[in-house]
Enzyme design. Structure first.
Site, PDB file in Angstrom:
ATOM      1  N   LYS A 193      -4.823   0.076  13.516  1.00 32.55           N
ATOM      2  CA  LYS A 193      -5.503   0.869  12.946  1.00 32.55           C
ATOM      3  C   LYS A 193      -7.035   0.501  13.061  1.00 32.55           C
ATOM      4  O   LYS A 193      -7.301  -0.577  12.692  1.00 32.55           O
ATOM      5  CB  LYS A 193      -5.324   1.005  11.366  1.00 32.55           C
ATOM      6  CG  LYS A 193      -6.074   1.978  10.671  1.00 32.55           C
ATOM      7  CD  LYS A 193      -5.761   2.174   9.146  1.00 32.55           C
ATOM      8  CE  LYS A 193      -6.626   3.124   8.171  1.00 32.55           C
ATOM      9  NZ  LYS A 193      -6.320   3.149   7.031  1.00 32.55           N
ATOM     10  N   TRP A 219     -13.101  13.283   1.079  1.00 28.35           N
ATOM     11  CA  TRP A 219     -12.157  12.823   0.209  1.00 28.35           C
ATOM     12  C   TRP A 219     -12.013  13.831  -1.146  1.00 28.35           C
ATOM     13  O   TRP A 219     -11.307  13.511  -2.041  1.00 28.35           O
ATOM     14  CB  TRP A 219     -12.386  11.307  -0.193  1.00 28.35           C
ATOM     15  CG  TRP A 219     -12.349  10.429   0.978  1.00 28.35           C
ATOM     16  CD1 TRP A 219     -11.684  10.407   2.154  1.00 28.35           C
ATOM     17  CD2 TRP A 219     -12.702   8.971   0.822  1.00 28.35           C
ATOM     18  NE1 TRP A 219     -11.640   9.246   2.719  1.00 28.35           N
ATOM     19  CE2 TRP A 219     -12.391   8.385   2.173  1.00 28.35           C
ATOM     20  CE3 TRP A 219     -13.640   8.129  -0.108  1.00 28.35           C
ATOM     21  CZ2 TRP A 219     -12.610   7.077   2.353  1.00 28.35           C
ATOM     22  CZ3 TRP A 219     -13.882   7.011   0.318  1.00 28.35           C
ATOM     23  CH2 TRP A 219     -13.357   6.259   1.595  1.00 28.35           C
ATOM     24  N   GLU A 222       0.739  -1.368   0.000  1.00 31.28           N
ATOM     25  CA  GLU A 222       0.070  -0.037  -0.028  1.00 31.28           C
ATOM     26  C   GLU A 222       0.818   1.130  -0.198  1.00 31.28           C
ATOM     27  O   GLU A 222       1.758   1.468   0.897  1.00 31.28           O
ATOM     28  CB  GLU A 222      -0.795   0.089   1.270  1.00 31.28           C
ATOM     29  CG  GLU A 222      -1.860   1.214   1.422  1.00 31.28           C
ATOM     30  CD  GLU A 222      -3.268   0.886   1.749  1.00 31.28           C
ATOM     31  OE1 GLU A 222      -3.537  -0.452   1.861  1.00 31.28           O
ATOM     32  OE2 GLU A 222      -4.095   1.617   2.069  1.00 31.28           O
ATOM     33  N   ARG A 223       0.963   2.208  -0.875  1.00 35.30           N
ATOM     34  CA  ARG A 223       1.397   3.219  -1.048  1.00 35.30           C
ATOM     35  C   ARG A 223       2.984   3.027  -1.385  1.00 35.30           C
ATOM     36  O   ARG A 223       3.928   3.778  -0.901  1.00 35.30           O
ATOM     37  CB  ARG A 223       1.179   4.270  -0.071  1.00 35.30           C
ATOM     38  CG  ARG A 223      -0.064   4.553   0.336  1.00 35.30           C
ATOM     39  CD  ARG A 223      -0.975   5.003  -0.918  1.00 35.30           C
ATOM     40  NE  ARG A 223      -2.468   4.990  -0.563  1.00 35.30           N
ATOM     41  CZ  ARG A 223      -3.587   5.313  -1.645  1.00 35.30           C
ATOM     42  NH1 ARG A 223      -2.874   5.426  -2.832  1.00 35.30           N
ATOM     43  NH2 ARG A 223      -4.560   5.343  -1.351  1.00 35.30           N
ATOM     44  N   GLU A 262     -11.238   4.343   8.001  1.00 35.82           N
ATOM     45  CA  GLU A 262     -11.270   3.731   6.716  1.00 35.82           C
ATOM     46  C   GLU A 262     -11.889   2.647   6.496  1.00 35.82           C
ATOM     47  O   GLU A 262     -10.944   1.786   5.677  1.00 35.82           O
ATOM     48  CB  GLU A 262      -9.663   4.170   6.211  1.00 35.82           C
ATOM     49  CG  GLU A 262      -9.529   5.538   6.007  1.00 35.82           C
ATOM     50  CD  GLU A 262      -8.255   6.149   5.583  1.00 35.82           C
ATOM     51  OE1 GLU A 262      -7.394   5.126   5.269  1.00 35.82           O
ATOM     52  OE2 GLU A 262      -8.000   7.212   4.831  1.00 35.82           O
ATOM     53  N   ASP A 264      -2.997  14.162   6.458  1.00 29.57           N
ATOM     54  CA  ASP A 264      -2.554  13.035   5.928  1.00 29.57           C
ATOM     55  C   ASP A 264      -1.418  13.116   5.082  1.00 29.57           C
ATOM     56  O   ASP A 264      -1.417  13.046   3.769  1.00 29.57           O
ATOM     57  CB  ASP A 264      -3.709  12.374   5.089  1.00 29.57           C
ATOM     58  CG  ASP A 264      -3.612  10.967   4.937  1.00 29.57           C
ATOM     59  OD1 ASP A 264      -2.554  10.560   5.312  1.00 29.57           O
ATOM     60  OD2 ASP A 264      -4.151  10.309   3.906  1.00 29.57           O
ATOM     61  N   GLU A 320       3.879   8.921  -0.857  1.00 30.59           N
ATOM     62  CA  GLU A 320       2.381   8.764  -1.541  1.00 30.59           C
ATOM     63  C   GLU A 320       1.901  10.334  -1.844  1.00 30.59           C
ATOM     64  O   GLU A 320       1.354  10.276  -3.150  1.00 30.59           O
ATOM     65  CB  GLU A 320       1.473   8.458  -0.355  1.00 30.59           C
ATOM     66  CG  GLU A 320       0.072   8.365  -0.632  1.00 30.59           C
ATOM     67  CD  GLU A 320      -0.874   8.102   0.531  1.00 30.59           C
ATOM     68  OE1 GLU A 320      -0.368   7.833   1.480  1.00 30.59           O
ATOM     69  OE2 GLU A 320      -2.071   7.966   0.351  1.00 30.59           O
ATOM     70  N   ARG A 337      -3.269   3.653  16.587  1.00 31.36           N
ATOM     71  CA  ARG A 337      -3.065   4.867  15.723  1.00 31.36           C
ATOM     72  C   ARG A 337      -4.131   5.760  15.878  1.00 31.36           C
ATOM     73  O   ARG A 337      -5.336   5.350  16.179  1.00 31.36           O
ATOM     74  CB  ARG A 337      -3.109   4.446  14.266  1.00 31.36           C
ATOM     75  CG  ARG A 337      -1.921   3.721  13.961  1.00 31.36           C
ATOM     76  CD  ARG A 337      -1.987   3.245  12.466  1.00 31.36           C
ATOM     77  NE  ARG A 337      -1.496   4.037  11.457  1.00 31.36           N
ATOM     78  CZ  ARG A 337      -2.159   4.535  10.307  1.00 31.36           C
ATOM     79  NH1 ARG A 337      -3.175   3.961  10.211  1.00 31.36           N
ATOM     80  NH2 ARG A 337      -1.315   5.318   9.513  1.00 31.36           N
TER      81      ARG A 337
HETATM   82  C1  BDP Z   1      -3.556   7.296   3.716  1.00 27.83           C
HETATM   83  C2  BDP Z   1      -3.346   6.184   2.815  1.00 27.83           C
HETATM   84  C3  BDP Z   1      -4.076   5.037   2.857  1.00 27.83           C
HETATM   85  C4  BDP Z   1      -3.692   4.549   4.482  1.00 27.83           C
HETATM   86  C5  BDP Z   1      -4.052   5.547   5.429  1.00 27.83           C
HETATM   87  C6  BDP Z   1      -3.465   5.284   6.805  1.00 27.83           C
HETATM   88  O1  BDP Z   1      -3.981   6.771   1.520  1.00 27.83           O
HETATM   89  O2  BDP Z   1      -3.661   4.164   1.941  1.00 27.83           O
HETATM   90  O3  BDP Z   1      -4.261   3.298   4.565  1.00 27.83           O
HETATM   91  O4  BDP Z   1      -3.316   6.725   5.120  1.00 27.83           O
HETATM   92  O5  BDP Z   1      -2.529   5.965   7.169  1.00 27.83           O
HETATM   93  O6  BDP Z   1      -2.712   8.074   3.682  1.00 27.83           O
HETATM   94  O7  BDP Z   1      -4.149   4.459   7.244  1.00 27.83           O
END
Ligand code: BDP
Length: 712
Positions: A295, A551, A175-176, A299, A373, A401, A332
């Protein structure tokens, strides 16, 4: 014919093995290219004396031997007795004027002893890992061509937990991640230990990183099953000699998903018992397992709020499960709620501040550097300084990212430093974020800092050769946040490329300016979150149809016929009130607010007169254009570096700079054309005209952009 062929193969092999592919990172140990210095080092160092035999000691010895033999290009012997020219590694106290108690568990000292026997260097510590850190420091001195004949160095980390967070999935997508696939090859573990795992551990130890979270925060419960724990144990065994502990992300719903329970309610006795058993099993595989990163309720991730419990309830339940093993929980604070209609940047503070004092002793709350973010520029997160009874740890994003991903040259140390040096005024002037997280403001009993990794299986680890500098600087700052971005760049360049004065000076200047350059061509004057949906690559300030209001870029820039920017003062969302009065005072008045944060905190009229004398619109045009100009200057600087370093990395960087120039022009054109539909003002004639229409930019699609994990 056969002989010619084999000669050719030999030649290719020789050339290939000398090709500079970036794999060695900053641990290259090539022969010192300054003859006078080389002579001095050789006259000063000829043997090593080792007083220890643990795997960590052996790693230290091997590193020192390999390093010195490479740098000095001569055989270094291992001696039993200290003699002239010995480097001595010892977990022992000698009369050197060093206060060994101060060194703690990880610090070290390097001292030149003045006695009967000349030229003896003692690398001492209270622990074996301290010795390994000392060895890496000593090698760094030689790699950066510093004198080593009169040393009295004491180095102690300011923060206890210095951790990389890998957002790596079990299917090896990251991811990223922009540097290939995950370096963890779960399929071939535990049987196959890739040399890369060992070199990863060496590289991390060389900058003082002492922990790694192997898996994505968007967690998969499978990692906690025996089939995977066996693989995790193999990695933990590999990293252990290098002082690196392994941590995993815990999926909150694991008891339901893999345990057959009906609930994951943290106050349910069966759930508690399930986690206790799970944790006991983990420690059977990995006796020094570090703990969990979680986490939750963010999201779409499950969490305690699914059961009307608080974040503290969730964190404490896991904390209780790991406590008897000495484990910790990093919980987190990156949460923002679906139901809460307030400004997204306020939500983490609103959620967590009331929980201060409710967490167990072995819980740290992990807070992103800014309240949104990982944007190119954000003010520091208002939670720093606001939770005196809860250890807060920093989360930086090393992977880029929102910073051009794997293709832009952006040196992140200035971004990290800007946040660390920011004053929260929590306990009066000088209460910097760094002092909050190192525990000196609130006397935290545990301290930590995390960096979301930019590492993948690309041969050079980070894809862009300069991505390595961000990994390096994260580690160095985690160890010592007082180091300057310039000093870190200096030592990284010398070790990674060359000590050539012109190269070091020019490239350092280029690196130090690169973050502001990126801010200028992407999100100048405090703009934020105006990137493409999903993959987050490139500009898309026009997007207004994302899954939820916050978003959408339009939610953040709020451009209209009057002006642009997010009013976060008392007359707007009042996010400012989450800061101490002194911190808020620097931003609250439109006329005093620094340009860097202007549109973060204020909605400003297009014809507002800026400090520069330009109107806001003209300033925006100026900033976007100066961002592009600066990238072109970086290209010119780089062109002059030709011949000073290897051709491979010269060409790679040159190609990436060309991509960066292209992208900077794209950002500038797309953003100015779009914002112009609101300002209705002309782009001043001295600037380049956009070479495409707004519709063209809106129509661009990036179907298989990396880092999304699901090929969005
Ligand atoms: C954002 C990202 C996402 C991550 C999220 C996170 O776009 O992919 O899951 O943060 O930190 O920046 O949980």
């Amino acid at each position: 014919m056969k002989r010619v062929l084999s000669l050719a193969i030999l030649l290719i092999t020789v050339c290939y093995s000398f090709a500079e592919d970036g794999y060695r990172l900053w641990l290259r140990y090539d022969k010192v290219d300054n003859a006078t210095l080389l002579q001095q080092y050789r006259s000063y160092i000829n043997s090593i004396v080792i007083n220890g035999s643990s795997p960590t000691f052996t790693a230290a010895k091997n590193e020192l031997l390999a390093g010195l033999q490479g740098l000095l290009d001569q055989k270094i012997s291992e001696a039993k007795q200290i003699k002239q020219g010995s480097i001595v590694l010892q977990v022992k106290r000698t009369e050197t004027g060093i206060n060994y108690d101060e060194l703690g568990k990880e610090g070290f000292s390097i001292v030149t002893v003045k006695g009967n026997v000349k030229n003896v260097t003692l690398i001492s510590a209270n622990t074996d890992i301290g010795i390994l850190y000392g060895v890496f420091h000593f090698l760094r001195l030689i790699q950066t061509q510093q004198p080593v004949n009169a040393l009295k160095i004491v180095s102690i980390p300011k923060i206890q937990l210095r951790i990389l967070n890998h957002w790596d999935n079990l299917n090896r997508t990251v991811e990223r991640g922009y540097a290939g696939a995950s370096i963890w090859n779960w399929h071939t573990l535990p049987g196959y230990i890739d040399q890369r795992y060992i070199d990863y551990a060496r590289a991390n130890a060389s900058i003082g990183i002492n922990g790694t979270v192997l898996t994505n925060v968007n967690a998969n419960a499978q990692i906690l099953t025996p089939a995977f724990l066996e693989k995790v144990a193999a990695l933990a065994n590999t990293f252990r000699p290098y002082g690196i502990k392994v941590y995993l992300t815990a999926r909150f719903s694991a008891p339901v998903e893999t345990g057959g329970l009906k609930t994951a309610d943290p106050l349910n006795e069966d759930v508690k018992a399930w986690w206790k058993r799970k944790v006991d099993t983990i420690y059977q595989y990995i006796p020094d397992f570090g703990g969990f990163l979680v986490k939750a309720n963010s999201e779409g991730q499950p969490g305690p709020q699914n059961y009307q419990r608080t974040h503290a309830d969730g964190a404490n339940m896991l904390a209780d499960a790991v406590a008897s093993h000495g484990g910790i929980v990093m919980w987190r604070a990156f949460v923002y709620s679906n139901e809460t209609p307030t400004d997204r940047v306020k939500q983490a503070y609103d959620e967590f501040k009331p929980l201060d004092g409710q967490f167990r002793k072995n819980v740290l709350v992990q807070v992103k550097n800014g309240p949104l973010d990982f944007q190119p520029r954000e003010p520091f997160h208002p939670l720093f300084g606001a939770m005196p009874q809860t250890p807060l740890m920093m989360e930086f994003q090393v992977t880029m990212e929102y910073l051009g991903q794997g293709t832009h040259l952006v040196y992140e140390a200035p971004l990290f430093k800007e946040c660390l040096d920011a004053d929260t005024y929590a306990k009066g002037k000088g209460s910097t974020v760094a002092k909050v997280i190192d525990g000196s403001i609130d006397n935290y009993s545990i301290t930590g800092i995390a960096g979301v990794s930019n590492i993948g299986n690309e041969r050079n680890w980070t894809n862009h050769p300069f991505g390595q500098a961000n990994w390096y600087s994260f580690g160095r700052l985690a160890w010592d946040h007082d180091l300057s971005a310039a000093q870190i760049a200096d030592e990284w360049i010398r070790q990674t490329f060359t000590n050539n004065k012109i190269f070091v000076a020019s490239v350092k200047e280029m690196m130090l300016g690169s973050r502001q350059t990126m801010v200028n061509y992407m999100t100048p004057l405090g703009l934020h979150h105006i990137m493409g949906t999903g993959h987050h690559y490139g500009p898309a300030p026009w997007v207004s149809n994302a899954g939820r209001a916050d978003w959408n870029p339009v939610y953040y820039h709020r451009a209209d016929s009057i002006g642009i920017g997010f009013n976060r003062t008392a007359s707007g969302s009042d996010a400012l009130s989450q800061y101490t009065k002194q911190a808020a005072d620097q931003w609250k008045d439109l006329d005093n607010c620094p340009d860097d944060y202007l549109l973060w905190f204020h909605h400003v009229a297009w014809n507002h007169r800026m400090r520069s004398g330009r109107t806001l619109w003209d300033e925006l045009c100026y900033r976007y254009n100066s961002g592009v100009d600066s990238v072109r200057r970086m290209q010119n600087t780089w062109e002059k570096m030709k011949g000073l370093i290897d051709d491979e990395r010269f060409r790679q960087t040159k190609m990436f700079l060309a991509i960066q120039e292209h992208d900077a022009v794209w950002w500038r054109n797309a953003c100015l054309l779009y914002f112009q539909t609101f300002s209705r003002m002309p782009i001043p004639p001295n600037y380049e005209k956009p070479d495409h229409t707004l519709e063209y930019y809106k129509g661009l699609r990036f179907q298989y952009a990396p880092g999304t994990g699901n090929n969005l």
